[in-house]
Design a protein around this motif. Structure first.
Motif, short mmCIF file in Angstrom:
data_model
loop_
_atom_site.label_atom_id
_atom_site.label_comp_id
_atom_site.label_asym_id
_atom_site.label_seq_id
_atom_site.Cartn_x
_atom_site.Cartn_y
_atom_site.Cartn_z
N LYS A 217 0.80 -1.22 0.00
CA LYS A 217 0.00 0.00 0.00
C LYS A 217 0.84 1.27 0.00
N GLY A 218 2.07 1.16 0.43
CA GLY A 218 2.91 2.35 0.50
C GLY A 218 2.74 3.06 1.83
N VAL A 219 3.75 3.80 2.18
CA VAL A 219 3.74 4.52 3.45
C VAL A 219 3.92 5.99 3.15
N ASN A 220 3.04 6.81 3.71
CA ASN A 220 3.21 8.25 3.61
C ASN A 220 3.36 8.82 5.01
N ALA A 221 3.62 10.10 5.10
CA ALA A 221 3.89 10.72 6.39
C ALA A 221 2.67 10.67 7.30
N LYS A 222 1.49 10.61 6.71
CA LYS A 222 0.26 10.66 7.51
C LYS A 222 0.01 9.35 8.25
N ASN A 223 0.22 8.23 7.60
CA ASN A 223 -0.11 6.95 8.23
C ASN A 223 1.12 6.18 8.72
N ALA A 224 2.30 6.71 8.56
CA ALA A 224 3.51 5.98 8.97
C ALA A 224 3.55 5.78 10.48
N LYS A 225 3.13 6.78 11.24
CA LYS A 225 3.16 6.68 12.69
C LYS A 225 2.21 5.58 13.18
N HIS A 226 1.02 5.53 12.61
CA HIS A 226 0.05 4.52 13.01
C HIS A 226 0.51 3.11 12.63
N LYS A 227 1.11 2.98 11.46
CA LYS A 227 1.60 1.67 11.04
C LYS A 227 2.78 1.22 11.89
#
Length: 148
Positions: free
Chosen positions: A27-37
């Motif tokens: 899915k890819g990682v962006n700055a918005k969801n990286a912390k949650h992942k």
């Protein structure tokens, strides 16, 4: 002999820890969801680690009850032979790795020293770090031999 659960429980634990990594890669990682992942990955790892420790406590209690038995010697068994092979492999593989490291670092160090003699101290450190790998392998093999 290991039971079905004892054989496949570690496999299930590894799959639980690795699956979210495949999902993140897909899915890819962006700055918005990286912390949650990252928090989810750490939580899954902590949960799997806690479950592994709980399952191991039963085995530790069983081994503690058998502690009254005398120590069995491994002299002349396959276990001793495997120990000797492990010691030989740790020494030989580390020596090969050190040889490859020194083969790459030494010519570069000589070239750097020939251009500027002030680089001797910096250049020799990299050659010595390559040799350190062989010393660590020798240390591991000595520790293995002391246990035999």
């Amino acid at each position: 002999m290991l039971s079905f659960v004892e054989m496949f429980l570690p496999l299930i634990a590894v799959v639980l820890v690795i699956c979210p990594l495949f999902y993140m890669g897909k899915k890819g990682v962006n700055a918005k969801n990286a912390k949650h992942k990252l928090i989810a990955q750490i939580s899954i790892f902590a949960g799997v680690f806690a479950l592994a420790m709980v399952f191991q406590l039963n085995g530790m209690v069983a081994l503690a009850a058998e502690g009254a038995n005398p120590v069995v010697s491994i002299v002349g068994t396959n276990a001793q032979g495997m120990g000797f092979l492990a010691a030989a492999l740790s020494t030989s593989c580390s020596a090969i790795g050190a040889g490859i490291a020194v083969a790459a670092a030494a010519p570069a160090a000589i070239g750097a020293i020939s251009e500027n003699s002030d680089n001797f101290g910096k250049a020799i450190i990299f050659v010595a770090l390559g040799e350190g790998v062989a010393i660590y392998g020798l240390l591991i093999s000595i520790l293995i031999m002391n246990k035999l």
